[in-house]
Design an enzyme around this catalytic site. Structure first.
Site, PDB file in Angstrom:
ATOM      1  N   THR A  87       7.468  -5.400  -3.642  1.00  0.00           N
ATOM      2  CA  THR A  87       8.314  -4.325  -3.818  1.00  0.00           C
ATOM      3  C   THR A  87       7.363  -3.099  -4.011  1.00  0.00           C
ATOM      4  O   THR A  87       7.889  -2.146  -3.207  1.00  0.00           O
ATOM      5  CB  THR A  87       9.303  -4.623  -4.896  1.00  0.00           C
ATOM      6  OG1 THR A  87       9.769  -5.642  -4.999  1.00  0.00           O
ATOM      7  CG2 THR A  87      10.465  -3.531  -4.919  1.00  0.00           C
ATOM      8  N   GLY A 118       8.228  -3.038  -9.422  1.00  0.00           N
ATOM      9  CA  GLY A 118       9.204  -4.129  -9.388  1.00  0.00           C
ATOM     10  C   GLY A 118       9.255  -4.877 -10.466  1.00  0.00           C
ATOM     11  O   GLY A 118       8.651  -4.589 -11.652  1.00  0.00           O
ATOM     12  N   ALA A 119       9.912  -6.079 -10.464  1.00  0.00           N
ATOM     13  CA  ALA A 119       9.995  -6.948 -11.527  1.00  0.00           C
ATOM     14  C   ALA A 119      10.488  -8.290 -11.153  1.00  0.00           C
ATOM     15  O   ALA A 119      10.946  -8.510  -9.929  1.00  0.00           O
ATOM     16  CB  ALA A 119      11.057  -6.558 -12.582  1.00  0.00           C
ATOM     17  N   LYS A 126       8.043  -9.660 -16.175  1.00  0.00           N
ATOM     18  CA  LYS A 126       7.075  -9.188 -15.079  1.00  0.00           C
ATOM     19  C   LYS A 126       5.991  -9.981 -15.216  1.00  0.00           C
ATOM     20  O   LYS A 126       5.857 -10.728 -16.072  1.00  0.00           O
ATOM     21  CB  LYS A 126       6.456  -7.694 -15.213  1.00  0.00           C
ATOM     22  CG  LYS A 126       7.848  -6.777 -14.683  1.00  0.00           C
ATOM     23  CD  LYS A 126       7.425  -5.319 -14.646  1.00  0.00           C
ATOM     24  CE  LYS A 126       6.147  -4.964 -14.377  1.00  0.00           C
ATOM     25  NZ  LYS A 126       6.318  -5.205 -12.754  1.00  0.00           N
ATOM     26  N   GLY A 127       4.899  -9.727 -14.259  1.00  0.00           N
ATOM     27  CA  GLY A 127       3.743 -10.435 -14.464  1.00  0.00           C
ATOM     28  C   GLY A 127       3.524 -11.648 -13.344  1.00  0.00           C
ATOM     29  O   GLY A 127       2.717 -12.446 -13.457  1.00  0.00           O
ATOM     30  N   GLU A 137       0.146  -3.141 -15.440  1.00  0.00           N
ATOM     31  CA  GLU A 137       1.564  -2.483 -15.247  1.00  0.00           C
ATOM     32  C   GLU A 137       2.254  -2.102 -16.494  1.00  0.00           C
ATOM     33  O   GLU A 137       2.993  -1.078 -16.759  1.00  0.00           O
ATOM     34  CB  GLU A 137       2.415  -3.619 -14.807  1.00  0.00           C
ATOM     35  CG  GLU A 137       2.021  -3.859 -13.537  1.00  0.00           C
ATOM     36  CD  GLU A 137       2.685  -4.994 -12.726  1.00  0.00           C
ATOM     37  OE1 GLU A 137       2.947  -5.089 -11.515  1.00  0.00           O
ATOM     38  OE2 GLU A 137       3.317  -6.072 -13.428  1.00  0.00           O
TER      39      GLU A 137
END
Ligand code: 5RP
Length: 233
Positions: free
Chosen positions: A34, A87-88, A99-100, A108
């Protein structure tokens, strides 16, 4: 909905997010598919005269920004970031995030926290009533004693798996490992974040709690822009 349709929804939402970027801004640049659309669109607008500087959250993002003529800030010491766009993997109704998935959660989180505004861009499938279950929570840990760190997390009642890529242990840009934690439901993300961060060896979790200011969702019916309650403090 297939992957290319979802990618198109991400792209449309990413284009919308760039409308928040103004001349002279410093922009935190997220990581992932994204964020890639965000960077490409920023590059288009730079070609049309937009003047910005970016702070990348990964080498992958830095390379992409360079390719699309998005100038990057040279220092890694301190920035004054106007807006971060990222993004997520999951978003709950309070705009808390997991996230990650792409492994860049540490940078981030630093870049999100340093920004005056955090804009999260997702396709509609990432929006869930409650975090957990369908996406494991990434936890970044130091390699030293990672197995003991994992055991302590399991003693809290969770199950973790050491992330691997192509048969090798996955290493983050900071040289850490990632434990992906299976959890059926996260009822209190803030509490869980504190609990996990208290385990020695944990560097950071992929929980982003109370940080999102604007959520932009690409859905089959169009792009939705949703605003969070203003952040306190
Ligand atoms: C990377 C991330 C990404 O934002 C997250 O994994 C979403 O990725 P994508 O935009 O490719 O669906 O947290 O660490």
């Amino acid at each position: 909905m297939n992957a290319s349709n979802l990618d198109e929804l991400k792209r449309q939402a990413a284009i919308k997010s760039v409308d928040f970027v103004r001349d002279g801004m410093v922009v935190g640049l997220g990581t992932g598919s994204t964020a890639k659309h965000v960077i490409i669109e920023l590059g288009e607008r730079v070609k049309q005269g937009l003047k910005i500087k970016g702070v990348p959250t990964s080498w992958e993002t830095a390379v992409l920004a360079h390719k699309h003529d998005v100038e990057l800030i040279e220092t890694e010491d301190e920035w004054s970031i106007d807006v971060t766009i990222d993004g997520a993997d999951q978003v709950d109704p309070q705009f808390n995030l997991i996230k990650g998935g792409g492994g860049a959660l540490l940078k981030e989180k630093v870049v999100a926290a340093a920004a005056r505004q955090l804009i999260i861009v997702v396709d509609h499938t990432k929006c869930v009533p409650r975090l957990g279950k369908t996406f494991p929570l990434p936890i970044e840990v130091v390699p030293f004693g990672w197995g003991s760190t994992a055991r302590q997390i399991e003693e809290l009642g969770y199950t973790v798996t050491l992330r691997k890529r192509d048969g090798h242990i996955y290493k983050t840009e900071a040289g850490h490992y990632i434990l992906d934690m299976q959890i059926e439901r996260i009822d209190n993300p803030a509490e869980l974040d504190v609990q996990l961060n208290a385990v020695p060896g944990v560097v950071e979790t992929g929980l982003f709690v109370g940080r999102t200011d604007v959520l932009i969702v690409g859905a089959p019916g169009g792009v939705e822009v949703k605003y969070a309650e203003p952040r306190r403090g």
